[in-house]
Write an enzyme that holds these catalytic residues in place. Sequence first.
Site, mmCIF file in Angstrom:
data_model
loop_
_atom_site.group_PDB
_atom_site.id
_atom_site.type_symbol
_atom_site.label_atom_id
_atom_site.label_comp_id
_atom_site.label_asym_id
_atom_site.label_seq_id
_atom_site.Cartn_x
_atom_site.Cartn_y
_atom_site.Cartn_z
ATOM 1 N N ASP A 173 -11.372 0.881 11.178
ATOM 2 C CA ASP A 173 -10.039 0.866 10.563
ATOM 3 C C ASP A 173 -9.137 1.912 11.239
ATOM 4 O OD1 ASP A 173 -8.309 0.201 7.972
ATOM 5 O OD2 ASP A 173 -8.385 2.387 8.120
ATOM 6 N N LYS B 94 -5.635 1.463 13.549
ATOM 7 C CA LYS B 94 -4.401 2.216 13.266
ATOM 8 C C LYS B 94 -3.975 3.041 14.486
ATOM 9 C CE LYS B 94 -5.358 2.502 8.302
ATOM 10 N NZ LYS B 94 -6.092 3.257 7.285
ATOM 11 N N VAL C 18 -3.226 -3.605 -3.298
ATOM 12 C CA VAL C 18 -1.852 -3.373 -2.822
ATOM 13 C C VAL C 18 -0.892 -4.428 -3.407
ATOM 14 C CG1 VAL C 18 -0.379 -3.031 -0.803
ATOM 15 C CG2 VAL C 18 -2.788 -2.391 -0.685
ATOM 16 N N LYS D 272 -3.579 -3.907 9.345
ATOM 17 C CA LYS D 272 -3.712 -3.207 10.649
ATOM 18 C C LYS D 272 -4.545 -3.986 11.638
ATOM 19 C CE LYS D 272 -5.745 -1.627 6.969
ATOM 20 N NZ LYS D 272 -6.174 -0.426 6.350
ATOM 21 N N GLY E 55 -9.868 2.000 -4.918
ATOM 22 C CA GLY E 55 -9.021 1.062 -4.161
ATOM 23 C C GLY E 55 -8.668 1.543 -2.773
ATOM 24 N N GLU F 270 4.979 -1.229 8.084
ATOM 25 C CA GLU F 270 4.900 0.223 7.820
ATOM 26 C C GLU F 270 3.597 0.613 7.119
ATOM 27 O OE1 GLU F 270 7.300 2.927 8.615
ATOM 28 O OE2 GLU F 270 5.341 3.779 8.176
ATOM 29 N N VAL G 118 -0.382 1.643 8.687
ATOM 30 C CA VAL G 118 -0.935 2.952 9.090
ATOM 31 C C VAL G 118 -0.445 4.028 8.119
ATOM 32 C CG1 VAL G 118 -1.166 4.658 10.945
ATOM 33 C CG2 VAL G 118 -0.788 2.256 11.521
ATOM 34 N N GLY H 92 -0.863 4.452 4.881
ATOM 35 C CA GLY H 92 -0.512 4.095 3.500
ATOM 36 C C GLY H 92 0.955 4.326 3.219
ATOM 37 N N ILE I 18 2.776 6.995 3.914
ATOM 38 C CA ILE I 18 3.482 7.923 4.815
ATOM 39 C C ILE I 18 4.378 7.133 5.759
ATOM 40 C CG2 ILE I 18 3.218 9.697 6.605
ATOM 41 C CD1 ILE I 18 0.358 10.129 5.676
HETATM 42 P P1 NAP Z 1 -7.861 -6.514 -1.905
HETATM 43 O O1 NAP Z 1 -7.767 -5.637 -3.090
HETATM 44 O O2 NAP Z 1 -9.186 -7.006 -1.467
HETATM 45 O O3 NAP Z 1 -6.897 -7.777 -2.179
HETATM 46 C C1 NAP Z 1 -6.893 -8.898 -1.375
HETATM 47 C C2 NAP Z 1 -6.131 -9.997 -2.097
HETATM 48 O O4 NAP Z 1 -6.025 -11.118 -1.235
HETATM 49 C C3 NAP Z 1 -6.807 -10.478 -3.387
HETATM 50 O O5 NAP Z 1 -5.827 -10.667 -4.391
HETATM 51 C C4 NAP Z 1 -7.419 -11.818 -2.990
HETATM 52 O O6 NAP Z 1 -7.445 -12.751 -4.058
HETATM 53 C C5 NAP Z 1 -6.418 -12.278 -1.940
HETATM 54 N N1 NAP Z 1 -7.007 -13.220 -0.990
HETATM 55 C C6 NAP Z 1 -8.028 -12.997 -0.140
HETATM 56 N N2 NAP Z 1 -8.280 -14.101 0.579
HETATM 57 C C7 NAP Z 1 -7.399 -15.031 0.171
HETATM 58 C C8 NAP Z 1 -7.144 -16.387 0.530
HETATM 59 N N3 NAP Z 1 -7.871 -16.984 1.478
HETATM 60 N N4 NAP Z 1 -6.139 -17.035 -0.078
HETATM 61 C C9 NAP Z 1 -5.402 -16.406 -1.022
HETATM 62 N N5 NAP Z 1 -5.573 -15.147 -1.403
HETATM 63 C C10 NAP Z 1 -6.568 -14.463 -0.812
HETATM 64 O O7 NAP Z 1 -7.205 -5.817 -0.632
HETATM 65 P P2 NAP Z 1 -6.135 -4.626 -0.605
HETATM 66 O O8 NAP Z 1 -6.840 -3.322 -0.714
HETATM 67 O O9 NAP Z 1 -5.017 -4.913 -1.534
HETATM 68 O O10 NAP Z 1 -5.636 -4.708 0.915
HETATM 69 C C11 NAP Z 1 -4.739 -5.701 1.340
HETATM 70 C C12 NAP Z 1 -4.258 -5.371 2.753
HETATM 71 O O11 NAP Z 1 -3.609 -4.115 2.751
HETATM 72 C C13 NAP Z 1 -5.382 -5.239 3.786
HETATM 73 O O12 NAP Z 1 -4.907 -5.674 5.037
HETATM 74 C C14 NAP Z 1 -5.635 -3.740 3.831
HETATM 75 O O13 NAP Z 1 -6.191 -3.314 5.052
HETATM 76 C C15 NAP Z 1 -4.215 -3.235 3.684
HETATM 77 N N6 NAP Z 1 -4.082 -1.883 3.163
HETATM 78 C C16 NAP Z 1 -4.773 -1.502 2.079
HETATM 79 C C17 NAP Z 1 -4.609 -0.230 1.566
HETATM 80 C C18 NAP Z 1 -5.351 0.251 0.366
HETATM 81 O O14 NAP Z 1 -5.255 1.437 0.041
HETATM 82 N N7 NAP Z 1 -6.088 -0.611 -0.334
HETATM 83 C C19 NAP Z 1 -3.715 0.661 2.187
HETATM 84 C C20 NAP Z 1 -3.010 0.233 3.330
HETATM 85 C C21 NAP Z 1 -3.200 -1.048 3.808
HETATM 86 P P3 NAP Z 1 -8.375 -12.505 -5.354
HETATM 87 O O15 NAP Z 1 -7.797 -11.303 -6.029
HETATM 88 O O16 NAP Z 1 -8.220 -13.736 -6.177
HETATM 89 O O17 NAP Z 1 -9.750 -12.275 -4.837
HETATM 90 N N1 HSE Z 2 -9.161 1.478 3.874
HETATM 91 C C1 HSE Z 2 -8.005 2.147 4.317
HETATM 92 C C2 HSE Z 2 -8.230 3.634 4.219
HETATM 93 C C3 HSE Z 2 -6.819 1.767 3.482
HETATM 94 O O1 HSE Z 2 -9.194 4.055 3.570
HETATM 95 O O2 HSE Z 2 -7.467 4.397 4.821
HETATM 96 C C4 HSE Z 2 -5.508 2.340 3.991
HETATM 97 O O3 HSE Z 2 -5.164 1.732 5.206
#
Ligand code: NAP
Ligand code: HSE
Length: 430
Positions: free
Chosen positions: A202, A206, A15, A106, A188, A130, A133, A135, A137
């Site tokens: 998860d 939400k 993200v 979340k 992702g 926003e 929950v 993504g 939407i």
């Molecule tokens: P991700 O790909 O695992 O990215 C996490 C990032 O945080 C990485 O860049 C990581 O650094 C960094 N990080 C982790 N621990 C850290 C620390 N202690 N200090 C500094 N940086 C740190 O996760 P993501 O999928 O982007 O998700 C991020 C958030 O968005 C989560 O809360 C997730 O639930 C939410 N979310 C995700 C999605 C989705 O579709 N992926 C959708 C909605 C909400 P490195 O890259 O160096 O490891």
């Molecule tokens: N892991 C979550 C999902 C990311 O699959 O819906 C979006 O919140």
Amino acid sequence: MRSSIGVGLIGMGVVGSGVARAITENSTALHSHVGSPLKLIRVAVRDTSKQREFMVSQNILGDNPEELINDESVNIVVELMGGEHPALELILAAVKNGKHVVTANKEVISKHGSEIFSLARENNVRVLFEASVGGGIPIISPLMRDLVANDIKSIKAIINGTTNYILTRMANEQADYQQVLQEAQELGYAESDPTSDVEGIDAAYKLSILSTLAFRASVKDTDIFTEGITSLTDKDFSYAKELGYSIKLLAIATRTDSSVLGRVHPALIPKEQMLAKVDDALNAVEVETDLLDKVLFHGPGAGSMPTSSAVVADIVNIARTIAGGTDLLDPVRLSDEIEIRSIDTLITKYYFRLEAEDQPGVLARIAAVLGDCGISISSFIQKGLGDQSTNAELVIMTHEASESSVTRAVSSLRGLEVVRMIGNVIRVVE
Ligand code: NAP
Ligand code: HSE
């Protein structure tokens, strides 16, 4: 006009990379939306040497989120690292430092929202979420603002992209669970620990956020009954299809007078219903209200760019208030006390799949156990398990029954010597 509004980004994974890209590549449009330029001041990650989807200048990249939180030129801290700790402490520290916060987390909002929002109120800053929950939407903002005139009766949703992707592939292509889970991770969609996705955790975070906003009362993640998708097999998808149903991981919260029942579990839903047609990583949230009847929010529920859309919108909304000196609505005011109902009070139809001895009288004994528990059969399918087997597979569909009687029936069936195993029991949602 302010010279710029400073943004600090914690996390540049799936993200965060999308958000950094959008802020950098859409800077002209965002400037015109806000009235001042948005400037990415600092980005904190774990490993500064990693190759990323989108690279920012090494000058602004570091591995210490504290620096970013203490940087005077950062007005908005965007937390996209995920997990409960240290994300919670960083958000609280940012708020205490007078920074506005945008997060997609979340888990933190579900578990610690009330502490965060009251601290934000004291410090006269905003915390927007926003993307936490659904993504991309828009659902949080409509619940806080556009639906405010409504009395919300229920929420019925598909709010986990990873499991919806897995279930769609298993239903349509008999795909292997482990293989599709890995694909969802590569795309992702999944959390860093996908247990949270596949065990329904998860979706429970939400649903607790949506329920709290919809019913204006605190509904915690631990108040939600949670069951994941790991017990589903090819057989369940095949019988569901034969019976005219899809299987989805549903998140449902129903308000009755002053009580709420929140539940996340796999469900059979008639295939002609709209939610049955929500496939892949798409999400959908159906909200039932007194004034609107039903309204459906539908769209991409996970992934880099859809989620960035929601995160950047929150950044812009806060930045506009900074640039214009205006105030955002105080988003979360909880007034009502609400009682949480146990899953035992649920009344719905059920699907039972079991293996039993293929002998005269066996079906009558199974029906008697169900009958003794007050469960009435609406239809059943029986299939032999091949010439080598003395067992048959039975799929029983029930009329409405209470969850507590189904729990009793399962326990009695397990004790019946003619029942070899109970393959699955799935709730039906019509
Ligand atoms: P991700 O790909 O695992 O990215 C996490 C990032 O945080 C990485 O860049 C990581 O650094 C960094 N990080 C982790 N621990 C850290 C620390 N202690 N200090 C500094 N940086 C740190 O996760 P993501 O999928 O982007 O998700 C991020 C958030 O968005 C989560 O809360 C997730 O639930 C939410 N979310 C995700 C999605 C989705 O579709 N992926 C959708 C909605 C909400 P490195 O890259 O160096 O490891
Ligand atoms: N892991 C979550 C999902 C990311 O699959 O819906 C979006 O919140």
